[in-house]
Design an enzyme around this catalytic site. Structure first.
Site, PDB file in Angstrom:
ATOM      1  N   LYS A 279       0.844  -1.202   0.000  1.00  0.00           N
ATOM      2  CA  LYS A 279       0.000   0.000   0.000  1.00  0.00           C
ATOM      3  C   LYS A 279       0.879   1.252   0.000  1.00  0.00           C
ATOM      4  CE  LYS A 279      -4.027  -1.722   2.564  1.00  0.00           C
ATOM      5  NZ  LYS A 279      -5.008  -1.493   1.492  1.00  0.00           N
ATOM      6  N   ARG A 353     -10.645 -11.144   1.711  1.00  0.00           N
ATOM      7  CA  ARG A 353     -11.497 -12.194   1.144  1.00  0.00           C
ATOM      8  C   ARG A 353     -10.812 -13.555   1.243  1.00  0.00           C
ATOM      9  NH1 ARG A 353     -11.741  -8.937  -4.405  1.00  0.00           N
ATOM     10  NH2 ARG A 353     -11.316  -7.257  -2.938  1.00  0.00           N
TER      11      ARG A 353
HETATM   12  N1  BES Z   1      -8.217  -3.545   4.289  1.00  0.00           N
HETATM   13  C1  BES Z   1      -8.364  -3.151   2.948  1.00  0.00           C
HETATM   14  C2  BES Z   1      -9.646  -2.373   2.699  1.00  0.00           C
HETATM   15  C3  BES Z   1      -9.726  -0.993   3.291  1.00  0.00           C
HETATM   16  C4  BES Z   1      -9.304   0.094   2.569  1.00  0.00           C
HETATM   17  C5  BES Z   1     -10.263  -0.787   4.551  1.00  0.00           C
HETATM   18  C6  BES Z   1      -9.408   1.363   3.103  1.00  0.00           C
HETATM   19  C7  BES Z   1     -10.357   0.474   5.076  1.00  0.00           C
HETATM   20  C8  BES Z   1      -9.944   1.555   4.349  1.00  0.00           C
HETATM   21  C9  BES Z   1      -8.376  -4.368   2.028  1.00  0.00           C
HETATM   22  O1  BES Z   1      -7.629  -5.439   2.445  1.00  0.00           O
HETATM   23  C10 BES Z   1      -7.818  -3.926   0.731  1.00  0.00           C
HETATM   24  O2  BES Z   1      -6.676  -3.600   0.679  1.00  0.00           O
HETATM   25  N2  BES Z   1      -8.641  -3.947  -0.318  1.00  0.00           N
HETATM   26  C11 BES Z   1      -8.229  -3.512  -1.615  1.00  0.00           C
HETATM   27  C12 BES Z   1      -8.808  -4.486  -2.610  1.00  0.00           C
HETATM   28  C13 BES Z   1      -8.239  -4.321  -4.000  1.00  0.00           C
HETATM   29  C14 BES Z   1      -6.785  -4.737  -4.024  1.00  0.00           C
HETATM   30  C15 BES Z   1      -9.046  -5.161  -4.967  1.00  0.00           C
HETATM   31  C16 BES Z   1      -8.770  -2.100  -1.844  1.00  0.00           C
HETATM   32  O3  BES Z   1      -9.881  -1.804  -1.411  1.00  0.00           O
HETATM   33  O4  BES Z   1      -8.046  -1.308  -2.426  1.00  0.00           O
HETATM   34 MN    MN Z   2      -5.608  -5.302   1.813  1.00  0.00          MN
END
Ligand code: BES
Ligand code: MN
Ligand code: ZN
Length: 499
Positions: A279, A353
């Site tokens: 990230k 997921r």
């Molecule tokens: N934990 C994150 C989702 C999230 C993002 C929670 C911002 C709270 C605030 C999750 O694991 C994630 O990283 N999801 C990705 C999915 C994508 C790679 C398809 C996302 O939402 O960017």
């Molecule tokens: Mn994630």
């Protein structure tokens, strides 16, 4: 904090301060607090002189009021009675509690007698007042060695009520206190940083919590046990971390033995760096909140046990830390899930997921009557609904309406999102049964829900994406313990029938 219900006349109550909620331009037929004429006159005069503002949530202090034992009055505006709502009551109560906590008083009394209206009866006022207090009094000071803020001095709050409302008021107060306690438990777990809140630390906290209640049984599956079972996707997500993943199972048996349990599944990523699909740095610290789903389901067990709910529950917390590292999963890796389906991990940041799919498969062993999962699953959910409303997904109409009802009752906003079958076409992989992401960003929250739906075909199921609601960012950064109020309302509906 000691909360009590009182039927004493407001002017005789012994307290440091009297809290009086006041409608704007109240007419004879409108609800208004019952006060002796002398105090009522002081208030009307003050309004007329412009010394009191009765707009919703505005706090006004009056001192040296000789006409009542509690010589200080905290008058909080409710706005006009004509368009009053329960949400406005919460706003006003929270403002009053925040202002009260600024003072160094030890006791206060809140006048509710006469305030019953369409939006809230007196018992609901009690519930919301206790929750508002908890919301404003909560502090997370575990890691502050120099507490700059003064410790709260307040020890007791009493609610002045009509005699007829005391019995129901006591019931809703007991409920609110158990819920408030559960919410603080969830907030403490979630606010604890990831170097302290590891999967094994969560397991330890849960085991300690469980010891307090005879009807709660905790089991923690280790890496070796998960390997034996074939829970490979949880293991895959956790394999880049020095902290081993844990799968925590907490049963609460308050119902009949023959009764099928309600299963609650929570995403417990103690820190989500994104893994090799790393990230960006901005606000990455907030990814310590990626275990809020797990905290919610564990909190639900605590509240159910404290209330001794006549219901059977089983919570599953899928806990792991998502880190890059020499042993971490890489984009393109293929893993066999507990269900037997294979998944190509195209993005290691879509890890929620992955831990959930094994948990959702595992929970079927308990032959649950219904399964609810909670997860800070997608940023797309926050884009879709913002930070006030949780999103939920289900194909079960009856379940959807029960959840909507619970949301309304608990003043915990949630909105049903669509589960659309054709989204599965975007989760095709050239090399495995499923890919863990779609080749585009559109409808990301639905895409994630549809991925989960591939593992929930054997039972009734709803999925909550709480990425926007489980915690607040910015100056008020902190866990909210949402949607525990909604969940507890739903569980009470199930335990006691609809009320
Ligand atoms: N934990 C994150 C989702 C999230 C993002 C929670 C911002 C709270 C605030 C999750 O694991 C994630 O990283 N999801 C990705 C999915 C994508 C790679 C398809 C996302 O939402 O960017
Ligand atoms: Mn994630
Ligand atoms: Zn995540």
């Amino acid at each position: 904090m000691n909360f009590t219900l009182s039927t004493d006349a407001p002017q005789q109550i012994k307290a440091d301060c009297l809290i009086i909620p006041l409608f704007k331009e109240a007419k004879a037929k409108d609800p208004q607090v019952k006060l002796p004429p002398k105090i009522a006159k002081i208030l009307t005069d003050s309004v007329q002189l412009g010394n009191i503002n009765t707009d919703c949530g505005v706090v006004n202090w009056l001192f040296d009021i000789k006409e009542c034992t509690a010589s200080r009055l905290l008058v909080v505006g409710l706005g006009p009675a004509s368009d009053f709502t329960a949400e406005k009551a919460v706003k006003a109560l929270q403002a009053a509690m925040a202002s009260l906590l600024q003072k160094q008083y030890t006791s206060a009394a809140l006048v509710l007698d006469g305030l019953a209206c369409k939006a809230l009866d007196e018992a609901q006022w009690v519930q919301q007042a206790a929750l508002a207090f908890n919301e404003k009094a909560y502090q997370f000071n575990t890691f502050k060695t120099k507490t700059a803020a003064k410790k709260p001095t307040l020890k007791a709050i009493s609610f002045c009520m009509d005699k007829g409302s005391v019995k129901n008021g006591q019931k809703t107060l007991d409920y609110a206190l158990a819920l408030a306690d559960g919410m603080s438990f969830v907030k403490d777990l979630a606010n604890t940083p990831a170097n302290h809140c590891t999967p094994s630390a969560i397991a330890k906290t849960v085991q300690e919590m469980g010891k307090k209640y005879t009807k709660v049984k905790t089991t923690v599956l280790s890496v070796a046990e998960m390997k034996k079972l074939g829970m490979n996707t949880i293991l895959a997500v956790g394999q880049g971390s020095r902290h081993e993943p844990k799968f925590i199972i907490v049963e609460y048996n308050g119902g009949k033995k023959s009764q099928a349990p309600i299963a609650l599944v929570g995403k417990g990523i103690t820190f989500d760096t994104g893994g090799i699909s790393l990230k960006p740095p901005a606000t990455m610290d907030e990814m310590k909140y990626d275990m809020c789903g797990a905290a919610t389901v564990l909190g639900a067990i605590k509240v159910a046990a404290a209330l001794n709910l006549p219901i059977n529950l089983v919570a599953f917390a899928a806990c792991a830390e998502n880190m890059p590292g020499g042993n971490a999963i890489k984009p393109g890796d293929i893993v066999t899930t507990l269900s037997g389906q294979t998944v190509e991990i195209l993005n290691t940041d879509a890890e929620g997921r992955l831990v959930l799919c094994d948990a959702l498969t595992y929970c079927a062993r308990y032959k649950p009557e219904v399964v609810l999962d909670f997860a800070t699953l997608t940023g797309a959910m926050v884009v879709a609904l913002g930070t006030h409303t949780s999103g939920f997904f289900t194909d079960d109409e009856e379940l959807a309406s029960a959840l909507n009802e619970a949301s309304k009752n608990s003043l915990d906003p949630a909105w049903r999102m669509p589960l659309i079958d054709c989204f599965i076409d975007d989760l095709k992989s050239n090399f495995a049964d499923l890919a863990n992401i779609a080749p585009h960003r559109w409808g990301g929250a639905i895409e994630a829900a549809v991925f989960l739906a591939q593992f929930t075909k054997d039972y009734r199921w709803a999925h909550f994406d709480i990425a926007g609601t489980a915690y607040a960012s910015g100056a008020n950064k902190g866990a909210t313990a949402r949607p525990l109020p909604l969940l507890m309302d739903y569980l009470c509906q199930r335990a006691y029938g609809k009320s």
